[in-house]
Design a protein around this motif. Structure first.
Motif, PDB file in Angstrom:
ATOM      1  N   LYS A   8       0.578  -1.420  -0.079  1.00 14.42           N
ATOM      2  CA  LYS A   8       0.213  -0.071  -0.233  1.00 14.42           C
ATOM      3  C   LYS A   8       1.348   0.859  -0.172  1.00 14.42           C
ATOM      4  N   VAL A   9       0.928   2.266  -1.344  1.00 11.19           N
ATOM      5  CA  VAL A   9       1.439   3.121  -0.982  1.00 11.19           C
ATOM      6  C   VAL A   9       0.294   4.429  -0.427  1.00 11.19           C
ATOM      7  N   GLU A  10       1.392   4.721   0.255  1.00 11.69           N
ATOM      8  CA  GLU A  10       0.243   6.081   1.350  1.00 11.69           C
ATOM      9  C   GLU A  10       0.964   7.362   0.558  1.00 11.69           C
ATOM     10  N   CYS A  11       1.995   7.550   0.281  1.00 10.48           N
ATOM     11  CA  CYS A  11       2.454   8.855  -0.131  1.00 10.48           C
ATOM     12  C   CYS A  11       4.111   8.022  -0.175  1.00 10.48           C
ATOM     13  N   GLY A  12       4.437   9.043  -1.588  1.00 13.06           N
ATOM     14  CA  GLY A  12       6.188   8.841  -2.206  1.00 13.06           C
ATOM     15  C   GLY A  12       6.267   8.264  -2.566  1.00 13.06           C
ATOM     16  N   GLY A  13       7.720   7.121  -2.505  1.00 10.25           N
ATOM     17  CA  GLY A  13       7.730   6.030  -3.746  1.00 10.25           C
ATOM     18  C   GLY A  13       8.838   5.744  -3.855  1.00 10.25           C
ATOM     19  N   PHE A  14       9.214   4.235  -4.181  1.00 10.89           N
ATOM     20  CA  PHE A  14      10.615   3.427  -3.642  1.00 10.89           C
ATOM     21  C   PHE A  14      11.625   4.022  -4.380  1.00 10.89           C
ATOM     22  N   SER A  15      11.262   4.713  -6.092  1.00  7.85           N
ATOM     23  CA  SER A  15      12.464   4.756  -6.714  1.00  7.85           C
ATOM     24  C   SER A  15      12.662   6.253  -7.271  1.00  7.85           C
ATOM     25  N   ASN A  16      13.779   6.958  -7.944  1.00  7.46           N
ATOM     26  CA  ASN A  16      14.689   7.940  -8.315  1.00  7.46           C
ATOM     27  C   ASN A  16      13.725   8.039  -9.552  1.00  7.46           C
ATOM     28  N   ARG A  17      13.447   7.161 -10.309  1.00  8.28           N
ATOM     29  CA  ARG A  17      13.307   7.090 -11.935  1.00  8.28           C
ATOM     30  C   ARG A  17      12.262   6.477 -11.735  1.00  8.28           C
ATOM     31  N   ASP A  52       8.043  -1.981   5.569  1.00  6.41           N
ATOM     32  CA  ASP A  52       7.678  -1.379   4.465  1.00  6.41           C
ATOM     33  C   ASP A  52       8.060  -1.057   4.231  1.00  6.41           C
ATOM     34  N   VAL A  53       9.979  -1.369   3.827  1.00  4.37           N
ATOM     35  CA  VAL A  53      10.689  -0.909   3.243  1.00  4.37           C
ATOM     36  C   VAL A  53      11.162  -2.119   1.776  1.00  4.37           C
ATOM     37  N   ILE A  54      11.152  -1.412   0.822  1.00  3.51           N
ATOM     38  CA  ILE A  54      12.309  -1.960  -0.708  1.00  3.51           C
ATOM     39  C   ILE A  54      13.282  -0.417  -0.644  1.00  3.51           C
ATOM     40  N   LYS A  55      13.540  -1.648  -1.159  1.00  2.94           N
ATOM     41  CA  LYS A  55      15.738  -0.371  -1.432  1.00  2.94           C
ATOM     42  C   LYS A  55      16.021  -1.695  -2.510  1.00  2.94           C
ATOM     43  N   CYS A  56      16.893  -0.643  -2.899  1.00  3.49           N
ATOM     44  CA  CYS A  56      17.657  -1.146  -4.648  1.00  3.49           C
ATOM     45  C   CYS A  56      18.893  -1.949  -3.821  1.00  3.49           C
ATOM     46  N   VAL A  57      18.629  -3.052  -4.112  1.00  2.00           N
ATOM     47  CA  VAL A  57      20.326  -4.212  -3.755  1.00  2.00           C
ATOM     48  C   VAL A  57      21.134  -4.005  -4.903  1.00  2.00           C
ATOM     49  N   SER A  58      20.788  -3.796  -6.096  1.00  2.00           N
ATOM     50  CA  SER A  58      21.739  -4.176  -7.759  1.00  2.00           C
ATOM     51  C   SER A  58      21.167  -3.289  -8.973  1.00  2.00           C
ATOM     52  N   ALA A  59      21.839  -3.179 -10.011  1.00  2.00           N
ATOM     53  CA  ALA A  59      21.444  -2.700 -11.258  1.00  2.00           C
ATOM     54  C   ALA A  59      21.821  -4.315 -12.635  1.00  2.00           C
ATOM     55  N   ILE A  60      21.383  -4.606 -13.047  1.00  7.56           N
ATOM     56  CA  ILE A  60      22.094  -4.937 -13.886  1.00  7.56           C
ATOM     57  C   ILE A  60      21.715  -4.054 -15.503  1.00  7.56           C
ATOM     58  N   PRO A  61      23.015  -3.209 -15.945  1.00  5.76           N
ATOM     59  CA  PRO A  61      23.427  -2.439 -16.687  1.00  5.76           C
ATOM     60  C   PRO A  61      22.774  -3.529 -18.630  1.00  5.76           C
ATOM     61  N   THR A  62      22.970  -2.920 -19.084  1.00  9.81           N
ATOM     62  CA  THR A  62      22.112  -3.926 -20.913  1.00  9.81           C
ATOM     63  C   THR A  62      23.133  -3.193 -21.816  1.00  9.81           C
ATOM     64  N   LYS A  63      23.518  -4.062 -22.828  1.00  9.79           N
ATOM     65  CA  LYS A  63      25.104  -4.018 -23.477  1.00  9.79           C
ATOM     66  C   LYS A  63      24.975  -2.431 -23.910  1.00  9.79           C
ATOM     67  N   ASN A  64      23.799  -2.598 -24.939  1.00  8.39           N
ATOM     68  CA  ASN A  64      23.554  -0.961 -24.992  1.00  8.39           C
ATOM     69  C   ASN A  64      22.306   0.018 -24.381  1.00  8.39           C
ATOM     70  N   GLY A  65      22.857  -0.058 -23.410  1.00 11.46           N
ATOM     71  CA  GLY A  65      21.603   0.938 -22.190  1.00 11.46           C
ATOM     72  C   GLY A  65      21.921   2.543 -23.245  1.00 11.46           C
ATOM     73  N   THR A  66      21.992   2.871 -23.662  1.00 14.06           N
ATOM     74  CA  THR A  66      22.483   3.993 -23.414  1.00 14.06           C
ATOM     75  C   THR A  66      21.561   4.592 -24.748  1.00 14.06           C
ATOM     76  N   GLY A  67      21.080   5.320 -24.699  1.00 15.13           N
ATOM     77  CA  GLY A  67      19.855   5.490 -26.003  1.00 15.13           C
ATOM     78  C   GLY A  67      18.311   4.850 -26.553  1.00 15.13           C
ATOM     79  N   GLN A  68      18.309   3.515 -25.644  1.00 21.92           N
ATOM     80  CA  GLN A  68      17.382   2.594 -26.110  1.00 21.92           C
ATOM     81  C   GLN A  68      16.052   2.868 -25.402  1.00 21.92           C
ATOM     82  N   PRO A  69      15.512   2.412 -25.585  1.00 22.70           N
ATOM     83  CA  PRO A  69      14.156   2.377 -24.792  1.00 22.70           C
ATOM     84  C   PRO A  69      14.862   1.701 -23.774  1.00 22.70           C
ATOM     85  N   TRP A  70      13.263   1.594 -23.027  1.00 31.54           N
ATOM     86  CA  TRP A  70      13.381   0.982 -21.932  1.00 31.54           C
ATOM     87  C   TRP A  70      13.301   0.037 -21.905  1.00 31.54           C
ATOM     88  N   ALA A  71      13.355  -1.658 -21.148  1.00 33.08           N
ATOM     89  CA  ALA A  71      13.474  -2.671 -21.112  1.00 33.08           C
ATOM     90  C   ALA A  71      12.644  -3.739 -21.452  1.00 33.08           C
TER      91      ALA A  71
END
Length: 153
Positions: A8-17, A52-71
């Motif tokens: 349940k999201v009462e306010c705010g969010g968990f991601s800065n993007r 109620d914490v959701i935290k970012c634990v890692s990221a998976i970069p992609t080979k053609n990440g820049t300039g590509q549409p979202w995955a």
């Protein structure tokens, strides 16, 4: 995940993007998200029931990440959980979520934009291009060419 039952999201969010796609990783407490400004993925840990914490634990970069549409993303539970992701037909891959190792990478000569993708079963993928072509892929045949096919309606 179901709103009001699992979160349940009462306010705010968990991601800065922006989050354009969110998938639960079966048999774990992990979520995978994708969205602008690139095609990288973010892995999130959902805390225990008493938090109620959701935290970012890692990221998976992609080979053609820049300039590509979202995955576009899909998940499946295997001996280790996998995420299928890509924004274009020539950038489709499967990554093991916890180790971030590439398990499968499709091969295509075309860069058609994807509108969706999914696991049909643990070994078979279906990919839908924005122009309406469909592709089937078998992860047991690494680097096999992904050829889009038009199906008459």
């Amino acid at each position: 995940l179901f709103s009001e039952r699992d979160f349940k999201v009462e306010c705010g969010g968990f991601s800065n993007r922006p989050v354009y796609s969110l998938k639960y990783v079966p048999d774990t407490s992990l979520l995978v998200t994708s969205g602008p400004p690139d095609s990288s993925l973010q892995i999130w840990q959902v805390s225990a029931e008493d938090s109620d914490v959701i935290k970012c634990v890692s990221a998976i970069p992609t080979k053609n990440g820049t300039g590509q549409p979202w995955a576009k993303i899909a998940t499946v539970s295997a001996s280790a959980p996998w995420v299928l992701h890509g924004s274009r037909l020539n950038s489709v891959q499967i990554t093991e979520v916890e180790s971030r190792k590439t398990v499968y990478m499709g091969a295509s000569r075309t860069s058609e934009e994807l509108s969706g993708l999914a696991f049909l079963d643990h070994n078979t993928l279906i990919l839908c291009c924005a122009e309406g072509q469909l592709c089937l892929a078998d992860v047991r045949q690494p680097q096999s060419p992904l050829e889009a096919t038009f199906f008459p309606s």
